[in-house]
Each structure stands twice: as C-alpha cells, then as structure tokens.
Design a protein around this motif. Structure first.
Motif, PDB file in Angstrom:
ATOM      1  N   TYR A 123     -32.533  49.272 -27.424  1.00  0.00           N
ATOM      2  CA  TYR A 123     -31.551  48.507 -26.669  1.00  0.00           C
ATOM      3  C   TYR A 123     -32.236  47.453 -25.815  1.00  0.00           C
ATOM      4  CZ  TYR A 123     -32.885  51.335 -22.584  1.00  0.00           C
ATOM      5  OH  TYR A 123     -33.592  51.929 -21.566  1.00  0.00           O
ATOM      6  N   ILE A 124     -31.452  46.504 -25.362  1.00  0.00           N
ATOM      7  CA  ILE A 124     -31.873  45.518 -24.372  1.00  0.00           C
ATOM      8  C   ILE A 124     -30.970  45.691 -23.157  1.00  0.00           C
ATOM      9  CG2 ILE A 124     -32.087  43.053 -23.826  1.00  0.00           C
ATOM     10  CD1 ILE A 124     -32.591  42.567 -26.804  1.00  0.00           C
ATOM     11  N   ALA A 125     -31.553  45.713 -21.975  1.00  0.00           N
ATOM     12  CA  ALA A 125     -30.791  45.855 -20.736  1.00  0.00           C
ATOM     13  C   ALA A 125     -31.340  44.889 -19.694  1.00  0.00           C
ATOM     14  CB  ALA A 125     -30.858  47.289 -20.223  1.00  0.00           C
ATOM     15  N   ILE A 126     -30.527  44.613 -18.696  1.00  0.00           N
ATOM     16  CA  ILE A 126     -30.898  43.638 -17.666  1.00  0.00           C
ATOM     17  C   ILE A 126     -30.698  44.254 -16.286  1.00  0.00           C
ATOM     18  CG2 ILE A 126     -30.426  41.341 -16.715  1.00  0.00           C
ATOM     19  CD1 ILE A 126     -29.267  40.595 -19.487  1.00  0.00           C
ATOM     20  N   SER A 127     -31.702  44.087 -15.426  1.00  0.00           N
ATOM     21  CA  SER A 127     -31.614  44.581 -14.057  1.00  0.00           C
ATOM     22  C   SER A 127     -31.693  43.414 -13.074  1.00  0.00           C
ATOM     23  CB  SER A 127     -32.755  45.562 -13.761  1.00  0.00           C
ATOM     24  OG  SER A 127     -32.780  45.889 -12.379  1.00  0.00           O
ATOM     25  N   PRO A 128     -30.547  42.983 -12.529  1.00  0.00           N
ATOM     26  CA  PRO A 128     -30.588  41.935 -11.498  1.00  0.00           C
ATOM     27  C   PRO A 128     -31.362  42.378 -10.256  1.00  0.00           C
ATOM     28  CG  PRO A 128     -28.372  42.181 -12.404  1.00  0.00           C
ATOM     29  CD  PRO A 128     -29.174  43.346 -12.906  1.00  0.00           C
ATOM     30  N   LYS A 129     -31.323  43.673  -9.951  1.00  0.00           N
ATOM     31  CA  LYS A 129     -32.017  44.177  -8.765  1.00  0.00           C
ATOM     32  C   LYS A 129     -33.520  43.987  -8.880  1.00  0.00           C
ATOM     33  CE  LYS A 129     -32.813  48.387  -6.060  1.00  0.00           C
ATOM     34  NZ  LYS A 129     -32.463  49.839  -5.916  1.00  0.00           N
ATOM     35  N   LYS A 187     -34.953  42.116 -11.304  1.00  0.00           N
ATOM     36  CA  LYS A 187     -35.217  40.856 -12.001  1.00  0.00           C
ATOM     37  C   LYS A 187     -36.067  41.089 -13.256  1.00  0.00           C
ATOM     38  CE  LYS A 187     -34.655  37.932  -7.920  1.00  0.00           C
ATOM     39  NZ  LYS A 187     -33.273  37.596  -8.330  1.00  0.00           N
ATOM     40  N   GLU A 188     -35.579  42.022 -14.080  1.00  0.00           N
ATOM     41  CA  GLU A 188     -36.275  42.383 -15.308  1.00  0.00           C
ATOM     42  C   GLU A 188     -35.294  42.522 -16.468  1.00  0.00           C
ATOM     43  OE1 GLU A 188     -40.191  44.859 -13.781  1.00  0.00           O
ATOM     44  OE2 GLU A 188     -38.311  45.967 -14.046  1.00  0.00           O
ATOM     45  N   ILE A 189     -35.764  42.141 -17.643  1.00  0.00           N
ATOM     46  CA  ILE A 189     -35.047  42.347 -18.901  1.00  0.00           C
ATOM     47  C   ILE A 189     -35.833  43.404 -19.670  1.00  0.00           C
ATOM     48  CG2 ILE A 189     -34.330  41.284 -21.081  1.00  0.00           C
ATOM     49  CD1 ILE A 189     -34.402  38.571 -19.471  1.00  0.00           C
ATOM     50  N   TYR A 190     -35.171  44.488 -20.072  1.00  0.00           N
ATOM     51  CA  TYR A 190     -35.863  45.587 -20.741  1.00  0.00           C
ATOM     52  C   TYR A 190     -35.556  45.572 -22.234  1.00  0.00           C
ATOM     53  CZ  TYR A 190     -35.972  47.061 -15.893  1.00  0.00           C
ATOM     54  OH  TYR A 190     -36.134  47.077 -14.530  1.00  0.00           O
ATOM     55  N   VAL A 191     -36.611  45.677 -23.032  1.00  0.00           N
ATOM     56  CA  VAL A 191     -36.484  45.817 -24.480  1.00  0.00           C
ATOM     57  C   VAL A 191     -37.072  47.181 -24.807  1.00  0.00           C
ATOM     58  CG1 VAL A 191     -36.997  44.813 -26.736  1.00  0.00           C
ATOM     59  CG2 VAL A 191     -36.820  43.330 -24.713  1.00  0.00           C
ATOM     60  N   GLY A 227     -36.719  33.287 -14.654  1.00  0.00           N
ATOM     61  CA  GLY A 227     -37.634  33.920 -13.708  1.00  0.00           C
ATOM     62  C   GLY A 227     -37.738  35.424 -13.849  1.00  0.00           C
ATOM     63  N   TYR A 228     -36.898  36.033 -14.692  1.00  0.00           N
ATOM     64  CA  TYR A 228     -36.969  37.482 -14.884  1.00  0.00           C
ATOM     65  C   TYR A 228     -38.170  37.828 -15.761  1.00  0.00           C
ATOM     66  CZ  TYR A 228     -32.271  38.551 -13.019  1.00  0.00           C
ATOM     67  OH  TYR A 228     -31.176  38.721 -12.215  1.00  0.00           O
ATOM     68  N   LYS A 229     -38.792  38.965 -15.488  1.00  0.00           N
ATOM     69  CA  LYS A 229     -39.806  39.510 -16.378  1.00  0.00           C
ATOM     70  C   LYS A 229     -39.117  40.088 -17.621  1.00  0.00           C
ATOM     71  CE  LYS A 229     -43.641  38.938 -13.923  1.00  0.00           C
ATOM     72  NZ  LYS A 229     -43.117  37.966 -12.960  1.00  0.00           N
ATOM     73  N   ILE A 230     -39.820  40.021 -18.751  1.00  0.00           N
ATOM     74  CA  ILE A 230     -39.317  40.593 -20.002  1.00  0.00           C
ATOM     75  C   ILE A 230     -40.212  41.775 -20.318  1.00  0.00           C
ATOM     76  CG2 ILE A 230     -38.770  40.172 -22.426  1.00  0.00           C
ATOM     77  CD1 ILE A 230     -38.728  37.146 -21.687  1.00  0.00           C
ATOM     78  N   VAL A 231     -39.686  42.990 -20.179  1.00  0.00           N
ATOM     79  CA  VAL A 231     -40.495  44.203 -20.231  1.00  0.00           C
ATOM     80  C   VAL A 231     -40.185  44.982 -21.511  1.00  0.00           C
ATOM     81  CG1 VAL A 231     -41.177  46.283 -19.012  1.00  0.00           C
ATOM     82  CG2 VAL A 231     -40.370  44.297 -17.711  1.00  0.00           C
ATOM     83  N   PHE A 232     -41.177  45.092 -22.378  1.00  0.00           N
ATOM     84  CA  PHE A 232     -41.060  45.867 -23.608  1.00  0.00           C
ATOM     85  C   PHE A 232     -41.573  47.275 -23.334  1.00  0.00           C
ATOM     86  CE2 PHE A 232     -41.152  41.491 -24.811  1.00  0.00           C
ATOM     87  CZ  PHE A 232     -40.450  41.373 -26.006  1.00  0.00           C
ATOM     88  N   VAL A 233     -40.769  48.289 -23.668  1.00  0.00           N
ATOM     89  CA  VAL A 233     -41.162  49.669 -23.395  1.00  0.00           C
ATOM     90  C   VAL A 233     -40.917  50.537 -24.618  1.00  0.00           C
ATOM     91  CG1 VAL A 233     -40.649  49.441 -20.927  1.00  0.00           C
ATOM     92  CG2 VAL A 233     -38.913  50.376 -22.463  1.00  0.00           C
ATOM     93  N   GLY A 234     -41.696  51.625 -24.734  1.00  0.00           N
ATOM     94  CA  GLY A 234     -41.479  52.565 -25.824  1.00  0.00           C
ATOM     95  C   GLY A 234     -42.400  53.748 -25.721  1.00  0.00           C
TER      96      GLY A 234
END
Length: 264
Positions: free
Chosen positions: A51-57, A59-63, A122-129
């Motif tokens: 999934y992809i999710a977004i955290s305004p708190k 400032k990150e986009i999670y993949v 300006g958000y970080k794009i964070v890939f996790v797994g």
C-alpha cells in the motif's frame, strides 16, 4: 525504527482501498490516526501486496511492501536465479523472483507516488518492507530514484530482515544511488539476511546495516561498505540462525493477528 516496522507489518494485511487501515489491533494505535491510506495493490502472479499511505503529521509518504504471506510468495523467495537489473547498469544482476514481483506492480505505484509527491511537496518518500517486502522496497526505491532523480534526495528506505537482492555490481550501484538514505535492519540470528548465499551464487548485501543485538533494542551500526560486516548479522553462522528472530523485529510481525486463512 519501530514506527517503520509498524508500517511494514501492516502491509501483511490485505488492506483494501477505501476501507482505511482495517487491520484490527495492529492498527489500533495512535500512529495510524494521522495517516491516510492512498492506494493498495494485490498482484496474484507474481505475488505482490502492499500500500501507499500519507502522513501529514510526519510529512512522509509510505510505500509499504508485504513479505511472505501467501503460499505462492514462497516460490518467489526460492527463485534464486539472476536477471539483469537495467541495461544502463552493466553487470548489475538481481534475484529474478524479487524483480518480477516488484515489476508486476511498479507502473501502478510509480504513478501514485508521483501524484502523492506532487500533492505534498517537501514530504519524504519512505519505502518499507519486512522479509521479501524488504527486497521489493529496495528494488522499487532504486527504480523510482532512477526514474525521478529530481526528487531522489527525498527517498528513504527502511527494511527489516531483508534477504540479499543482487550481486556486488548491483549493491555498488545501489550504494551510489541510495546508500546514505537506506537503513537495513537485521536482528540477532534471523536466517533471512543470510540468503541467498553469497558464497555459492555471488549475492551481496548493500549498506547501511543496523544490527539489533538484543530484545532491548540495542544496536550496532555496521561499516558503510559493500561487503558483509563481521560484526553484523554475518557474525552468526548460518547453521545457528532460524525463523524465530525473523518474526521478532520489535515484537513484529505479530502473525497471530493475521487472518488465519493462508491464501494461494
């Protein structure tokens, strides 16, 4: 670290777009109250979920990529043959199963990451797994960095119990592109970071490895080089490793919380 492992764990649940973080106790924590589910993917063959999710708190986009959850993904894990990573990276070869499960959904996530990044500058794009998902996170992050060099500096990669992904040339290229933005977490005697074997097949880990040495979360930051640090996970003889530590990254993934039905 624990925050990013939580997002990696959540990928094991078959989240559906429009239903939010519907994953029971694992999502019933404050962390998810400020995170919006953007899109999901479920590829049956080759298997791939996430999934992809977004955290305004934050400032990150999670993949977030799921690890070995369906029976068919075991076959992906076991396909230890190589294939070329990219024509413009000579000599770099990667695990064919990991590449195929990443490439199956990459066009979908590429489009959605780009849209999320444009909507949230300006958000970080964070890939996790975790596990197989860690390999998918590495490959998708590197492909995204190649395709979008103008925002490459925004990328971060957090993997947990990740297997080796490619050969030395691949790891050197990955290190050049994202080595200073990657955190490869290993835990005690987890067997998965030891496979596929480098001695026989030539697989090679990339930095930066952070080796967690006990249940209190104490850790050792390994040397930032393309080789196996003898004070990291590699200090454990493979014969002394096992699955128990693979399922205990800060107590996650908590497999008893998953749907008990094992899907094909």
């Amino acid at each position: 670290m624990d925050k990013y492992m939580s997002f990696a764990e959540t990928a094991y649940y078959f989240l559906n777009q429009g239903s939010g973080f519907s994953c029971g106790l694992s999502c019933d924590i404050p962390l998810y109250k400020s995170v919006n589910l953007n899109t999901t993917w479920h590829s049956p063959n080759p298997v791939s979920d996430g999934y992809i999710a977004i955290s305004p708190k934050h400032k990150e986009i999670y993949v977030a990529w799921a690890g070995t959850r369906r029976i068919r993904s075991v076959a992906v894990d076991a396909m230890a043959i190589f294939e070329d990573f990219a024509p413009d990276v000579p000599g770099a070869i990667v695990h064919a199963g990991f590449a195929e499960s990443t490439n199956a959904v990459y066009p979908h996530i590429l489009k959605n990451i780009r849209a999320a990044a444009e909507d949230n500058p300006g958000y970080k794009i964070v890939f996790v797994g975790h596990s197989l998902g860690g390999a998918n996170a590495v490959l998708s992050a590197l492909k995204f960095a190649k395709d979008n060099e103008y925002i490459k500096d925004a990328i971060r990669v957090w993997t947990f119990g990740q297997p080796r992904v490619g050969n030395r040339q691949f790891s050197e290229y990955y290190t050049e592109m994202l080595g200073n933005q990657t955190y490869r977490i290993t835990y005690q005697g987890d067997i998965v970071p030891h496979v596929p074997p480098w001695q026989v097949l030539g697989y090679q880990h990339h930095p930066l490895e952070i080796h967690v040495i006990n249940k209190d979360g104490d850790f050792y930051v390994c040397q930032n080089t393309v080789r196996e640090d003898l004070d990291g996970a590699y200090r454990w003889p493979t014969i002394d490793t096992g699955v128990a530590d693979h399922l205990d990254y800060f107590g996650k993934p908590e497999i008893t919380r998953f749907d008990p039905l094992i899907e094909w």
